[in-house]
Design an enzyme around this catalytic site. Structure first.
Site, PDB file in Angstrom:
ATOM      1  N   SER A   9      -0.646 -13.433  -5.392  1.00 49.39           N
ATOM      2  CA  SER A   9      -0.479 -12.409  -5.969  1.00 49.39           C
ATOM      3  C   SER A   9       1.105 -12.195  -6.842  1.00 49.39           C
ATOM      4  O   SER A   9       1.386 -11.317  -7.479  1.00 49.39           O
ATOM      5  CB  SER A   9      -0.719 -11.001  -5.284  1.00 49.39           C
ATOM      6  OG  SER A   9       0.219 -10.861  -4.289  1.00 49.39           O
ATOM      7  N   LYS A  32      -1.407  -1.415  -3.192  1.00 54.65           N
ATOM      8  CA  LYS A  32      -0.304  -1.944  -4.033  1.00 54.65           C
ATOM      9  C   LYS A  32      -0.011  -0.725  -5.076  1.00 54.65           C
ATOM     10  O   LYS A  32       1.456  -0.451  -5.592  1.00 54.65           O
ATOM     11  CB  LYS A  32      -0.728  -3.053  -4.946  1.00 54.65           C
ATOM     12  CG  LYS A  32      -0.775  -4.379  -3.977  1.00 54.65           C
ATOM     13  CD  LYS A  32      -1.265  -5.492  -4.766  1.00 54.65           C
ATOM     14  CE  LYS A  32      -1.458  -6.731  -3.905  1.00 54.65           C
ATOM     15  NZ  LYS A  32      -1.815  -7.866  -4.583  1.00 54.65           N
TER      16      LYS A  32
END
Length: 775
Positions: A682, A725
């Site tokens: 990511s 996140k």
């Protein structure tokens, strides 16, 4: 064939005899008591002691007439008479010749008949055919005699000495067991050859019957011997037990067990197995180790809830209230339980679901299972599978092993005494395996709705129905759960809590719970909302609320010391004095830089304790074009960095970068906190943006964060852990978050309380990322 006999006319007294037969050349005795028979006997004794005996057709007739006895009989010589009690006379006679009645000359006071006497020559000429029949007859009779135990061994020898076939046939006929009518048939056959032929037929038939009798007798004898042996041993054991004072107690114990078995509502095959096992106690000593094994096994069978269950609560309002009382949030889990209860209300035979709660530690996976049991009005069972590596833990040990017990599934169900509990299999992702078997594979039968109706434990050795059990499993991650096992479960994700959710959980549940556990009164300690916020932000870093609860407990204990030492009536904890109780804050969430930076980009990462911001720094220096990576990066992040550099090199002109710089400049990519390992797919676009910023000397916006993977052609790929996140971005003061456009659907499902203060930009190419993040 020549018949060598002569016929003489005689008049003799007649006695009809009942139930026995007589042949010439043989001796028999019989009793007489009828008046006519006695008169005939006395008449014969006055003459030459000869009398004619013929068989009565129906023995029951007491006063026979001429049609009641056969016309062919035997002329006999009376040898002896003995008077018996009751006016009966026992007579011993010897058969002389055959006789055939021609007429009855007198009926009273006794029968007297006119008859033909057949007198055979003492020596008959043996033709070949007759001699063959004689030999065959001797052979068949010898075979018969070998089976018939009552015939003396020297009988065959004496028969072989008889030269006259007429006499031989009569003597043999007197030895074999045949019916009276068959004896009469032989008697009425005057031809010796035909007589022997008929006789052989009877001998062969009788021999077969005797052989069958012997076989049956042998079988019966063996059975009787075994029975007698068992009976003898049982009686011996009973006598020993009686001496030891155990006999009565064992019988009482067996009777008590049989009563328990009859009331346990076991399936038929299980009940028969239990009864068979417990009856073995009568055959062995009560002090034998086997007796203990049998008792333990039957106790387990009796304790199993074969037909016991709790009634489900199908009142959805009540169930919803209970779930909301125990847990804040967790909407998806609660909805799924209410769905099940609604279907259960409609369909009583609905099989229990197998749910798998997946999420980070402390989010309430285990405690929600207990609340589900309370909401459904079911018993609750929990076993931890962390580190379990022995298959026998799940399916039990064979009874042949010393100390064998059922597996944890069956033993837990036996403990709660119902067959429909809520069964929590905790930490299913931490199962292990070794040479002792694969417990994950053993769980397949229990968790497969198509198989678990006949789940068989190695110890119980009988199928037990697990259809009614509601299985719930928990895991931190699905990556370590074997595929076949994962396929049987319905996955429900429990992501981390937002700051607002944590505040609500602390105020509504945790503070009250800890005060109660520590025995403090409600009015003695007050914790302000600001103190809770401070506690969440500065003293805990987690997705769940486990550490939050521990720190609340710590606050209460510290406050208790203040109350006791300083004799205070109450203590108030707020954001100003929380440091006095917990010390210096442990965490300070990374906040955005105060100014825009070159080569520094804010990334978003997912960890086991929730989401975090991740600053990626890139610096350039004169060199030979080398790429240096530091900060404990994993293989995936290293590959992301190389993919990003490949894309930048191939698109240098479009990005406004002079290609010479790659030959003259070294690029250093660093992720701070080098002691902490970092990896995951990511950080690709974050690294690419930082390298582009460093090479073009363009500033990166301080309030922008991003997450996504990159390909060498510049495409942006989606990522996971989005909720965590975004929470990390919100905590750090980020205003804009850049995501892959394929994450749009997932982002739309996230609570608006998290996303409303964030500007989320969806991109497909790295050019779009650069446009949104660089100044």
């Amino acid at each position: 064939m020549i018949l060598n006999y002569s016929i003489e006319n005689r008049i003799l007294p007649l006695i009809p005899i009942r139930g026995i037969g007589i042949f010439p050349n043989t001796v028999i005795h019989f009793d007489i008591g009828r008046e006519k028979s006695i008169n005939a006997l006395e008449e014969a004794m006055l003459e030459d002691s000869d009398i004619f005996l013929t068989v009565q057709k129906e023995p029951e007739v007491d006063k026979p007439k001429d049609e009641d006895f056969y016309e062919v009989g035997v002329i006999c010589k009376i040898k002896q008479m003995i008077k018996m009690p009751g006016d009966n006379i026992r007579v011993l006679v010897e058969g002389i010749n055959r006789g055939k009645i021609k007429s009855i000359s007198q009926e009273d006071p006794f029968f007297e008949v006119v008859l033909d006497e057949y007198i055979y020559s003492s020596v008959l000429p043996l033709e070949e055919k007759l001699e063959a029949m004689v030999r065959l007859s001797l052979e068949k009779f010898e075979e018969y005699a070998s089976i018939h135990t009552k015939i003396a061994t020297d009988t065959i020898t004496s028969l072989k000495e008889i030269k006259n076939p007429d006499k031989l046939a009569d003597v043999i006929a007197s030895y074999i067991y045949i019916k009276p009518e068959q004896k009469q048939e032989i008697l009425e056959t005057f031809d010796p050859y035909k007589r022997l032929e008929i006789l052989n037929t009877f001998i062969v038939k009788e021999t077969k019957i005797l052989q069958i009798e012997d076989e049956i007798s042998e079988i019966v004898r063996k059975q009787i011997n075994e029975f007698q042996k068992d009976y003898y041993l049982k009686e011996q054991l009973r006598a020993i037990q009686k001496e030891l004072g155990e006999e009565e107690s064992i019988e009482l114990e067996v009777d008590e067990y049989l009563k328990k078995i009859s009331t346990a509502k076991m399936p038929k095959e299980v009940r028969e197995k239990a009864e068979k096992e417990i009856n073995r106690l009568l055959k062995i000593s009560s002090s034998s180790p086997d007796a203990g094994v049998i008792r333990t096994y039957v106790d387990w069978l009796i304790d199993m809830p074969w037909d016991k269950k709790t009634k489900d609560n199908t009142n959805l309002k009540k169930a919803r209230t209970i779930l909301d009382e125990d847990h804040f949030g967790l909407k998806e889990v609660k909805d799924r339980i209410l769905e099940y209860l609604a279907i259960k209300h409609i369909n009583k035979n609905m099989k229990g679901p197998i749910l798998c709660f997946v999420g980070p530690p402390g989010v309430g996976k285990t405690s929600i299972a207990k609340s589900i049991a309370r909401a459904m009005n079911r018993k609750y069972v929990r076993i931890s599978l962390g580190g379990v590596r022995d298959e026998a833990e799940i399916r039990g040990h064979r009874r042949t092993y010393i100390g064998a017990i059922p597996g944890r599934i069956i033993s837990s169900i036996a403990k709660v005494k119902v067959n429909n509990p809520v069964f929590l299999l905790d930490e299913i992702d931490k199962l292990a395996n070794d040479f002792r078997g694969d417990p994950a594979s053993a769980l397949l039968e229990a968790l497969d709705p198509e198989q678990n109706s006949t789940f068989t434990d190695h110890y119980i050795e009988a199928p037990f129905n697990l259809e009614n059990v509601m299985f719930i499993t928990t895991a931190n991650s699905t990556s370590t759960i074997p595929g076949p096992l994962l396929d049987r479960m319905e996955i429900i994700e429990l992501s981390g809590y937002t700051e607002n959710e944590k505040i609500n959980i602390a105020e509504k549940y945790l503070i009250e719970k800890q005060i109660k556990e520590h025995g403090i009164k409600d009015n003695q300690i007050q914790i302000s909302k600001n103190a809770i916020i401070q506690l969440i932000q500065r003293y805990t870093r987690e997705s769940g609320v486990r550490n939050l609860e521990r720190n609340i407990g710590k606050l209460i204990r510290k406050a208790a010391v203040q109350i006791v030492e300083n004799n205070k009536s109450s203590v108030v904890i707020n954001s100003q004095n929380i440091k006095n109780y917990l010390g210096v804050p442990k965490y300070d969430y990374d906040l955005v830089y105060e100014e825009d930076q070159i080569g520094v980009v804010t990334g978003l990462a997912w960890t086991t304790v929730g989401g975090e911001t991740l600053f990626i720094e890139v610096n350039t220096m004169k060199g030979e074009g080398k790429l240096q990576l530091t900060g404990q990066l994993g293989d995936v992040m290293k590959e992301s960095a190389m993919a990003a550099l490949s894309y930048i090199k191939s698109n240098a002109e479009n990005l406004g970068i002079d290609y010479k710089i790659f030959k003259e400049t070294d690029i250093h990519v660093h992720v701070p906190e080098g002691a902490i390992p970092k990896d995951g797919p990511s950080a690709g676009i974050t690294i690419a943006t930082a390298i582009i910023s460093a090479l073009t000397k363009k500033y990166v916006r301080k309030d922008v964060a991003m997450t996504g993977e990159i390909t060498i052609t510049g495409r942006v790929l989606p990522i996971g852990g989005l909720k965590e996140k975004l929470l990390a971005a919100k905590r750090a003061g980020i205003k804009k978050v850049i995501l892959c456009s394929k994450n749009k659907l997932e982002a739309s499902k996230i609570d608006t309380k998290i996303t409303r203060s964030l500007e989320i930009v969806y991109v497909d190419k790295i050019e779009d990322v650069v446009k949104e993040s660089l100044i």
